[in-house]
Design a protein around this motif. Structure first.
Motif, PDB file in Angstrom:
ATOM      1  N   VAL A 159      39.877  49.715  42.231  1.00 32.94           N
ATOM      2  CA  VAL A 159      39.336  50.693  43.383  1.00 32.94           C
ATOM      3  C   VAL A 159      38.033  49.979  43.967  1.00 32.94           C
ATOM      4  CG1 VAL A 159      38.117  52.871  43.438  1.00 32.94           C
ATOM      5  CG2 VAL A 159      39.910  52.631  41.933  1.00 32.94           C
ATOM      6  N   GLY A 160      37.171  49.259  43.186  1.00 31.01           N
ATOM      7  CA  GLY A 160      36.194  48.729  43.846  1.00 31.01           C
ATOM      8  C   GLY A 160      36.621  47.645  45.085  1.00 31.01           C
ATOM      9  N   TYR A 168      32.194  49.186  41.957  1.00 30.05           N
ATOM     10  CA  TYR A 168      32.497  49.090  40.623  1.00 30.05           C
ATOM     11  C   TYR A 168      31.274  47.744  40.297  1.00 30.05           C
ATOM     12  CZ  TYR A 168      34.226  47.874  36.073  1.00 30.05           C
ATOM     13  OH  TYR A 168      34.389  47.596  34.653  1.00 30.05           O
ATOM     14  N   ASN A 169      30.662  48.376  39.145  1.00 31.04           N
ATOM     15  CA  ASN A 169      29.670  47.226  38.605  1.00 31.04           C
ATOM     16  C   ASN A 169      30.061  46.572  37.629  1.00 31.04           C
ATOM     17  OD1 ASN A 169      27.100  46.187  37.439  1.00 31.04           O
ATOM     18  ND2 ASN A 169      26.003  47.654  38.827  1.00 31.04           N
ATOM     19  N   GLU A 170      30.288  45.178  37.428  1.00 32.07           N
ATOM     20  CA  GLU A 170      30.871  44.497  36.281  1.00 32.07           C
ATOM     21  C   GLU A 170      29.567  44.409  35.259  1.00 32.07           C
ATOM     22  OE1 GLU A 170      33.562  43.299  35.772  1.00 32.07           O
ATOM     23  OE2 GLU A 170      34.794  43.054  37.607  1.00 32.07           O
ATOM     24  N   THR A 171      28.441  44.535  35.704  1.00 27.57           N
ATOM     25  CA  THR A 171      27.382  44.456  34.558  1.00 27.57           C
ATOM     26  C   THR A 171      27.462  45.676  33.601  1.00 27.57           C
ATOM     27  OG1 THR A 171      26.236  42.900  35.948  1.00 27.57           O
ATOM     28  CG2 THR A 171      25.119  43.819  34.111  1.00 27.57           C
ATOM     29  N   THR A 172      27.576  46.642  34.366  1.00 27.45           N
ATOM     30  CA  THR A 172      27.494  47.998  33.628  1.00 27.45           C
ATOM     31  C   THR A 172      28.844  48.565  33.150  1.00 27.45           C
ATOM     32  OG1 THR A 172      27.662  49.300  35.513  1.00 27.45           O
ATOM     33  CG2 THR A 172      25.408  48.699  34.681  1.00 27.45           C
ATOM     34  N   GLY A 173      29.740  48.021  33.863  1.00 34.84           N
ATOM     35  CA  GLY A 173      30.911  48.464  33.623  1.00 34.84           C
ATOM     36  C   GLY A 173      31.342  50.164  34.122  1.00 34.84           C
ATOM     37  N   ARG A 174      30.573  50.412  35.010  1.00 40.78           N
ATOM     38  CA  ARG A 174      30.536  51.756  35.651  1.00 40.78           C
ATOM     39  C   ARG A 174      30.779  51.755  37.166  1.00 40.78           C
ATOM     40  NH1 ARG A 174      31.650  55.371  32.157  1.00 40.78           N
ATOM     41  NH2 ARG A 174      30.941  56.932  33.375  1.00 40.78           N
ATOM     42  N   PHE A 175      30.930  52.719  37.744  1.00 35.13           N
ATOM     43  CA  PHE A 175      30.748  52.950  39.219  1.00 35.13           C
ATOM     44  C   PHE A 175      29.489  52.921  39.584  1.00 35.13           C
ATOM     45  CE2 PHE A 175      35.194  54.368  38.895  1.00 35.13           C
ATOM     46  CZ  PHE A 175      35.867  53.309  39.623  1.00 35.13           C
ATOM     47  N   ASP A 176      28.896  52.620  40.783  1.00 30.33           N
ATOM     48  CA  ASP A 176      27.418  53.053  41.226  1.00 30.33           C
ATOM     49  C   ASP A 176      27.421  54.411  41.602  1.00 30.33           C
ATOM     50  OD1 ASP A 176      26.775  50.462  40.699  1.00 30.33           O
ATOM     51  OD2 ASP A 176      26.893  49.655  42.857  1.00 30.33           O
ATOM     52  N   TRP A 227      46.583  56.759  37.018  1.00 30.64           N
ATOM     53  CA  TRP A 227      46.552  55.488  36.884  1.00 30.64           C
ATOM     54  C   TRP A 227      46.832  55.268  35.165  1.00 30.64           C
ATOM     55  CZ3 TRP A 227      44.237  51.428  34.263  1.00 30.64           C
ATOM     56  CH2 TRP A 227      44.490  50.107  34.514  1.00 30.64           C
ATOM     57  N   THR A 228      46.104  55.959  34.562  1.00 30.77           N
ATOM     58  CA  THR A 228      46.376  55.730  33.072  1.00 30.77           C
ATOM     59  C   THR A 228      47.762  56.107  32.504  1.00 30.77           C
ATOM     60  OG1 THR A 228      43.905  56.513  32.899  1.00 30.77           O
ATOM     61  CG2 THR A 228      45.415  56.635  30.907  1.00 30.77           C
TER      62      THR A 228
END
Length: 259
Positions: A159-160, A168-176, A227-228
């Protein structure tokens, strides 16, 4: 003065709808769950190094509460919490035998899938259903497939990378923001702004504020769910072990057959 009679909107004791299917002796039940907090937080509490036995990890997992107390009660686990008075009534909802063993099986395999970055979908096969006169449930055997939605890294990256405002933030594993709570959108308080119509009801409990969800948050959560299912349509194999047989196999048999 007339006495006060507390009411709720239902599903206080069982909000899973699993019991309703057991009443009809459904052979294969599919249950979808979205935790109210990221599974990364639950996983971290279970695997922080302080729980050295499988029994201790299960207790930590149940306390972290990825599925809700109504779900665990079906397996005979009742939380010992003074702030959850309704838990006392959940002992009438026990319907599955070998509860702790089957919950341990579920926890272990969901954690394997999480560690591998795969959809968290697992089937508890041949669950022994015990008689429950209160709910009108008779002894039989069923399969229970559990879908636990979480932000799968592969989905976040896909998606990112697309041409849209979702980051998508790779550090947090979350979307901004404003998608940082997807898929665990808060029942109350999501997108809260000071001065908005959101307020707290009796005893300080937040009132439902579902209308605060944005179209983007709703659609992104829906895309993740789709998607899942697509990613779990075929078998999920880890280290040559088929952890989940795939929805294609399940639906080819038919999930509505009764004993």
């Amino acid at each position: 003065m007339a006495p006060a009679h507390p009411h709720s909107d239902g599903a206080l004791i069982d909000n899973t709808a699993i019991i309703a299917h057991l009443q009809h002796r459904t052979r294969h039940i599919i249950f979808a769950n979205t935790p109210y907090k990221p599974y990364s937080q639950i996983y971290a509490k279970v695997h922080d190094g302080s729980h050295t036995s499988e029994e201790a990890r299960l207790n930590a997992w149940l306390t972290a509460d990825p599925f809700g107390q109504a779900f665990y009660a079906l397996f005979g686990y009742i939380a010992d919490s003074p702030v959850m008075i309704e838990n006392a009534s959940r002992m009438i909802s026990v319907v599955f035998a070998d509860g702790r063993a089957r919950l341990t099986e579920l926890m272990t395999n969901l954690d394997r899938l999480y560690e591998a970055g795969k959809p968290m979908v697992y089937t508890l096969k041949d669950l022994h259903v015990i008689e429950n006169p209160f709910w009108g449930v008779e002894p039989h055997v069923c399969d229970l497939t559990i879908i636990n939605y979480y932000l799968i890294p592969a989905f976040g990256r896909a998606v990112g990378a697309a041409d849209n405002p979702v980051v998508y933030n790779e550090t947090t594993g979350r979307f901004d923001k404003p998608y940082d709570n997807v898929p665990e959108l808060q029942i109350a308080g999501e997108n809260f702004k000071p001065g908005s119509f959101f307020k707290r009801g009796p005893c300080g409990v937040p009132e439902l504020n579902l209308t605060a969800y944005t179209t983007g948050q709703i659609n992104l959560t829906s895309y993740l769910a789709t998607w899942t299912i697509n990613e779990a349509w075929e078998p999920i194999v880890l280290d040559r072990d088929t952890v989940f047989e795939g929805f294609a196999a399940i639906f080819s048999r038919g999930i509505h057959e009764e004993l």
